[in-house]
Write a protein that holds these residues in place. Structure first.
Motif, PDB file in Angstrom:
ATOM      1  N   GLU A 137       1.625  -8.234   8.761  1.00 17.16           N
ATOM      2  CA  GLU A 137       2.467  -7.048   8.948  1.00 17.16           C
ATOM      3  C   GLU A 137       3.262  -6.738   7.681  1.00 17.16           C
ATOM      4  O   GLU A 137       3.381  -5.577   7.280  1.00 17.16           O
ATOM      5  N   GLN A 138       3.823  -7.771   7.082  1.00 10.70           N
ATOM      6  CA  GLN A 138       4.632  -7.576   5.878  1.00 10.70           C
ATOM      7  C   GLN A 138       3.780  -7.041   4.723  1.00 10.70           C
ATOM      8  O   GLN A 138       4.206  -6.152   3.993  1.00 10.70           O
ATOM      9  N   ILE A 139       2.584  -7.557   4.570  1.00  5.54           N
ATOM     10  CA  ILE A 139       1.692  -7.093   3.503  1.00  5.54           C
ATOM     11  C   ILE A 139       1.331  -5.619   3.720  1.00  5.54           C
ATOM     12  O   ILE A 139       1.337  -4.832   2.773  1.00  5.54           O
ATOM     13  N   ILE A 140       1.051  -5.239   4.965  1.00  2.65           N
ATOM     14  CA  ILE A 140       0.730  -3.834   5.265  1.00  2.65           C
ATOM     15  C   ILE A 140       1.931  -2.942   4.955  1.00  2.65           C
ATOM     16  O   ILE A 140       1.788  -1.862   4.362  1.00  2.65           O
ATOM     17  N   LYS A 141       3.129  -3.374   5.321  1.00  4.29           N
ATOM     18  CA  LYS A 141       4.338  -2.590   5.021  1.00  4.29           C
ATOM     19  C   LYS A 141       4.500  -2.401   3.520  1.00  4.29           C
ATOM     20  O   LYS A 141       4.839  -1.316   3.050  1.00  4.29           O
ATOM     21  N   ILE A 142       4.267  -3.464   2.768  1.00  4.41           N
ATOM     22  CA  ILE A 142       4.378  -3.382   1.306  1.00  4.41           C
ATOM     23  C   ILE A 142       3.360  -2.391   0.757  1.00  4.41           C
ATOM     24  O   ILE A 142       3.678  -1.606  -0.132  1.00  4.41           O
ATOM     25  N   MET A 143       2.142  -2.415   1.292  1.00  4.97           N
ATOM     26  CA  MET A 143       1.100  -1.493   0.831  1.00  4.97           C
ATOM     27  C   MET A 143       1.576  -0.046   0.914  1.00  4.97           C
ATOM     28  O   MET A 143       1.356   0.733   0.001  1.00  4.97           O
ATOM     29  N   PHE A 144       2.231   0.311   2.007  1.00  8.50           N
ATOM     30  CA  PHE A 144       2.647   1.696   2.208  1.00  8.50           C
ATOM     31  C   PHE A 144       3.986   2.010   1.532  1.00  8.50           C
ATOM     32  O   PHE A 144       4.136   3.066   0.930  1.00  8.50           O
ATOM     33  N   ARG A 145       4.943   1.109   1.640  1.00 10.56           N
ATOM     34  CA  ARG A 145       6.272   1.367   1.070  1.00 10.56           C
ATOM     35  C   ARG A 145       6.284   1.295  -0.452  1.00 10.56           C
ATOM     36  O   ARG A 145       6.965   2.069  -1.105  1.00 10.56           O
ATOM     37  N   ASN A 146       5.575   0.334  -1.006  1.00 11.91           N
ATOM     38  CA  ASN A 146       5.613   0.092  -2.457  1.00 11.91           C
ATOM     39  C   ASN A 146       4.358   0.583  -3.158  1.00 11.91           C
ATOM     40  O   ASN A 146       4.126   0.232  -4.313  1.00 11.91           O
ATOM     41  N   LYS A 147       3.536   1.330  -2.436  1.00 13.71           N
ATOM     42  CA  LYS A 147       2.296   1.879  -3.012  1.00 13.71           C
ATOM     43  C   LYS A 147       1.418   0.801  -3.656  1.00 13.71           C
ATOM     44  O   LYS A 147       0.904   0.962  -4.749  1.00 13.71           O
TER      45      LYS A 147
END
Length: 83
Positions: A62-72
């Motif tokens: 979940e954290q990796i997916i969030k980083i993908m979208f939030r931090n491009k």
């Protein structure tokens, strides 16, 4: 009960990122995210006697997916989650 998950980046290139993850630096698993195929692979389990490996793996994913979208796609060296 709150649970803390620390994630430390071990490797990152254009194809994949690998993080160590776990409740503390003495008890860490490893997860790889294939950026091309958008797939996760658990390389090493956390093996915490209180919380299942599946829970830690889900939280790290979940954290990796969030980083993908939030931090491009710019993955930080260290990140954490409290659940």
């Amino acid at each position: 009960m709150a649970v803390y998950l620390k994630m430390i980046k071990m490797f990152d290139d254009e194809k994949k990122v690998i993080y160590q993850f776990g409740p503390n630096e003495n008890q860490m698993g490893e997860i790889e995210f294939d950026k091309v195929k958008k797939r996760f692979s658990v390389l090493k389990h956390v093996n915490d006697s209180r919380i299942s490996n599946q829970a830690y793996e889900n939280w790290a994913s979940e954290q990796i997916i969030k980083i993908m979208f939030r931090n491009k796609g710019q993955f930080p060296d260290v990140t954490s989650v409290e659940k």
